[in-house]
Design a protein around this motif. Structure first.
Motif, PDB file in Angstrom:
ATOM      1  N   LYS A   1      17.322   9.164  -4.281  1.00 49.19           N
ATOM      2  CA  LYS A   1      16.901   7.769  -4.432  1.00 49.19           C
ATOM      3  C   LYS A   1      15.443   7.543  -4.067  1.00 49.19           C
ATOM      4  O   LYS A   1      14.796   6.651  -4.601  1.00 49.19           O
ATOM      5  N   ASP A   2      14.925   8.365  -3.154  1.00 42.66           N
ATOM      6  CA  ASP A   2      13.543   8.179  -2.716  1.00 42.66           C
ATOM      7  C   ASP A   2      12.550   8.928  -3.592  1.00 42.66           C
ATOM      8  O   ASP A   2      11.402   9.113  -3.219  1.00 42.66           O
ATOM      9  N   ASP A   3      12.999   9.389  -4.766  1.00 41.86           N
ATOM     10  CA  ASP A   3      12.144  10.061  -5.746  1.00 41.86           C
ATOM     11  C   ASP A   3      11.770  11.470  -5.319  1.00 41.86           C
ATOM     12  O   ASP A   3      10.728  11.992  -5.722  1.00 41.86           O
ATOM     13  N   THR A   4      12.610  12.124  -4.544  1.00 33.25           N
ATOM     14  CA  THR A   4      12.427  13.523  -4.200  1.00 33.25           C
ATOM     15  C   THR A   4      13.292  14.367  -5.123  1.00 33.25           C
ATOM     16  O   THR A   4      14.516  14.193  -5.169  1.00 33.25           O
ATOM     17  N   ALA A   5      12.670  15.265  -5.869  1.00 29.59           N
ATOM     18  CA  ALA A   5      13.414  16.098  -6.810  1.00 29.59           C
ATOM     19  C   ALA A   5      14.437  16.964  -6.082  1.00 29.59           C
ATOM     20  O   ALA A   5      14.141  17.535  -5.027  1.00 29.59           O
ATOM     21  N   ASN A   6      15.657  17.063  -6.639  1.00 30.21           N
ATOM     22  CA  ASN A   6      16.681  17.914  -6.041  1.00 30.21           C
ATOM     23  C   ASN A   6      16.945  19.132  -6.932  1.00 30.21           C
ATOM     24  O   ASN A   6      16.258  19.339  -7.930  1.00 30.21           O
TER      25      ASN A   6
ATOM     26  N   SER B   1       4.925   5.629 -13.753  1.00 34.34           N
ATOM     27  CA  SER B   1       5.815   6.056 -14.832  1.00 34.34           C
ATOM     28  C   SER B   1       6.376   4.825 -15.513  1.00 34.34           C
ATOM     29  O   SER B   1       6.437   3.742 -14.937  1.00 34.34           O
ATOM     30  N   CYS B   2       6.803   4.999 -16.772  1.00 33.72           N
ATOM     31  CA  CYS B   2       7.461   3.882 -17.456  1.00 33.72           C
ATOM     32  C   CYS B   2       8.821   3.620 -16.832  1.00 33.72           C
ATOM     33  O   CYS B   2       9.378   2.528 -16.963  1.00 33.72           O
ATOM     34  N   GLN B   3       9.365   4.612 -16.129  1.00 32.44           N
ATOM     35  CA  GLN B   3      10.642   4.445 -15.441  1.00 32.44           C
ATOM     36  C   GLN B   3      10.569   3.351 -14.384  1.00 32.44           C
ATOM     37  O   GLN B   3      11.489   2.559 -14.246  1.00 32.44           O
ATOM     38  N   THR B   4       9.464   3.302 -13.655  1.00 32.87           N
ATOM     39  CA  THR B   4       9.298   2.255 -12.648  1.00 32.87           C
ATOM     40  C   THR B   4       8.628   1.012 -13.218  1.00 32.87           C
ATOM     41  O   THR B   4       8.806  -0.086 -12.699  1.00 32.87           O
ATOM     42  N   ALA B   5       7.853   1.180 -14.305  1.00 33.02           N
ATOM     43  CA  ALA B   5       7.117   0.044 -14.869  1.00 33.02           C
ATOM     44  C   ALA B   5       8.060  -1.064 -15.339  1.00 33.02           C
ATOM     45  O   ALA B   5       7.791  -2.247 -15.126  1.00 33.02           O
ATOM     46  N   ARG B   6       9.156  -0.693 -16.002  1.00 30.17           N
ATOM     47  CA  ARG B   6      10.051  -1.715 -16.549  1.00 30.17           C
ATOM     48  C   ARG B   6      10.706  -2.571 -15.468  1.00 30.17           C
ATOM     49  O   ARG B   6      10.614  -3.797 -15.517  1.00 30.17           O
ATOM     50  N   PRO B   7      11.354  -1.973 -14.464  1.00 29.23           N
ATOM     51  CA  PRO B   7      11.922  -2.817 -13.410  1.00 29.23           C
ATOM     52  C   PRO B   7      10.877  -3.583 -12.610  1.00 29.23           C
ATOM     53  O   PRO B   7      11.133  -4.698 -12.159  1.00 29.23           O
TER      54      PRO B   7
ATOM     55  N   ASN C   1       0.822  -1.210   0.000  1.00 23.36           N
ATOM     56  CA  ASN C   1       0.000   0.000   0.000  1.00 23.36           C
ATOM     57  C   ASN C   1       0.860   1.266   0.000  1.00 23.36           C
ATOM     58  O   ASN C   1       0.471   2.313   0.526  1.00 23.36           O
ATOM     59  N   LEU C   2       2.060   1.134  -0.585  1.00 23.54           N
ATOM     60  CA  LEU C   2       2.988   2.256  -0.718  1.00 23.54           C
ATOM     61  C   LEU C   2       3.500   2.263  -2.159  1.00 23.54           C
ATOM     62  O   LEU C   2       4.671   2.009  -2.424  1.00 23.54           O
ATOM     63  N   PRO C   3       2.600   2.548  -3.111  1.00 24.25           N
ATOM     64  CA  PRO C   3       2.972   2.422  -4.529  1.00 24.25           C
ATOM     65  C   PRO C   3       4.020   3.422  -4.950  1.00 24.25           C
ATOM     66  O   PRO C   3       4.154   4.507  -4.377  1.00 24.25           O
ATOM     67  N   LEU C   4       4.771   3.033  -5.964  1.00 27.41           N
ATOM     68  CA  LEU C   4       5.758   3.921  -6.552  1.00 27.41           C
ATOM     69  C   LEU C   4       5.067   4.872  -7.527  1.00 27.41           C
ATOM     70  O   LEU C   4       3.923   4.659  -7.914  1.00 27.41           O
TER      71      LEU C   4
END
Length: 398
Positions: A327-332, A277-283, A271-274
């Motif tokens: 790494k945690d998908d927070t934009a820098n 995006s296709c970026q996460t779909a492939r892996p 219940n903590l989806p990523l």
């Protein structure tokens, strides 16, 4: 033989199907409603007439995968079979649920009748016809300022269209302020009018009404606000999150049935989806296939360990902004813009298709080098996480 059924032929489904062909004793069937692979990253280009956004499955699907062009209407987990729109059923020993995502329900008054979504091939083709028929001076309004809205606005403005981009909050909510300013500058150069904090209260045939009382002329209204997922899992009695994504453990295995594994936008691990995006779909597609292969071999599947690199947003044919992330998908604060950003964006899109084709030729070759150990820390602090299910034997019903 073990029969594996994959529902959904997007980035996650195709990669999973190809990867499953590593074993000679596995038959793989892919169910998809269209005969061609859709490059969703190019749908805004289809709308503008600069790309057709499709790829022949023969280029990217392994020879051992059977493609069934149809739509699944129900999953019978107890009977291990899937009912199809065209009639009949398809049985399985394991099922990979990769149905993807689409537009959110158009609940704003008039939106369903007068606004045009863009999240599917059919919707984008319909909008393409509308845009092509509209005078070049016709006002175009794009509702929603995420990546899809920004890309659509930029693509149309680059062709000389009069475009207004409505942001429910801020422009590109994922972005770091520096990346946001970069995109705002490019949109301004293209002549796009950007309205922050613009709440749409109604859509008519030739206008968009805002919460502050303004009414904007709009001969073509494009709706990119929000994404939803197909309700197949919910209709089939499987556990889902609030959006309708299939609830799984960290191996991507359904919390209801160890023979059902999810991947891509329609998966909600712990219940903590990523991010969708296709970026996460492939892996995730690769991991779902590995989970099934581990279960067939009687081994305990691994848990997901997936990080991202950021988000790349196209700004017409000659510019893009590649927003980098932790790494945690927070934009820098780091981003790459301009022509170099456009080169990165186009190279990445082409590479994704090449990856699918490579996995078809050499199943098991795909790898993902971005990892995120912060996810485990979040899950440790999260109560009620579903434990990983145990491996099944390799027996099957065929």
């Amino acid at each position: 033989m073990t029969d594996v059924l994959v529902i959904g032929g997007g980035y996650a489904g195709v990669l999973a199907a190809n990867r499953l062909t590593q074993r000679d004793d596995v038959t793989v069937t892919l169910i998809n409603p269209r005969p061609d692979f859709v490059q969703r990253l190019r749908l805004h280009q289809l709308v503008a007439g600069t790309h057709d956004a499709v790829v022949d499955y023969r280029r990217i699907l392994a020879d051992g995968v059977r493609l069934v062009v149809d739509t699944a209407t129900r999953i019978d987990a107890a009977g291990r079979q899937v009912t199809l729109v065209a009639g009949g059923t398809v049985g399985y020993d394991y099922l990979i649920y990769a149905v993807g995502s689409g537009s959110a329900d158009l609940s704003v008054p008039g939106a369903a009748d007068f606004a045009y979504p863009i999240a599917t091939l059919e919707a984008a083709r319909r909008l393409r016809r509308v845009v092509a028929a509209a005078p070049e001076t016709a006002p175009v309004t794009v509702v929603g300022a995420g990546a899809t809205g920004i890309e659509t606005a930029a693509e149309l403005a680059e062709q000389g269209r009069r475009v207004t981009l409505l942001c429910g909050g801020v422009l590109g909510p994922y972005l770091h302020p520096r990346g946001r300013r970069s995109i705002a500058r490019r949109l301004a150069k293209l002549g796009v009018t950007v309205l922050d904090g613009a709440t749409v209260t109604a859509v008519t045939r030739d206008a968009v009404r805002l919460g502050d009382g303004r009414e904007l002329p709009s001969e073509v209204t494009v709706w990119t606000a929000g994404f939803g997922v197909p309700d197949l899992a919910a209709r089939s009695g499987l556990s889902t999150d609030a959006l309708g994504r299939l609830l799984t453990d960290e191996t991507l295995t359904s919390v209801d049935d160890p023979r059902i594994v999810a991947a891509g936008d329609s998966a909600a691990p712990s219940n903590l989806p990523l991010r969708m995006s296709c970026q996460t779909a492939r892996p995730l597609g690769a991991h779902a296939a590995d989970t099934v292969l581990d279960r067939i071999a009687g081994e305990l599947p691994a848990t997901i360990d997936l990080g991202v690199f950021g988000q790349c947003i196209g700004l017409g044919r000659h510019a893009a902004t590649a927003q980098l992330a932790s790494k945690d998908d927070t934009a820098n604060r780091f981003y790459i813009g301009g022509r170099l950003g456009a080169t990165i964006k186009e190279t990445a899109i082409k590479k994704m298709v090449k990856e699918l084709a490579e996995e078809a030729r050499k199943p098991g070759s795909f790898s993902w080098h971005f990892k995120d150990d912060t996810r485990r820390q979040v899950l440790k602090a999260k109560p009620g996480e579903a434990p990983a299910t145990q491996p099944l034997s390799s027996s099957n019903h065929t």
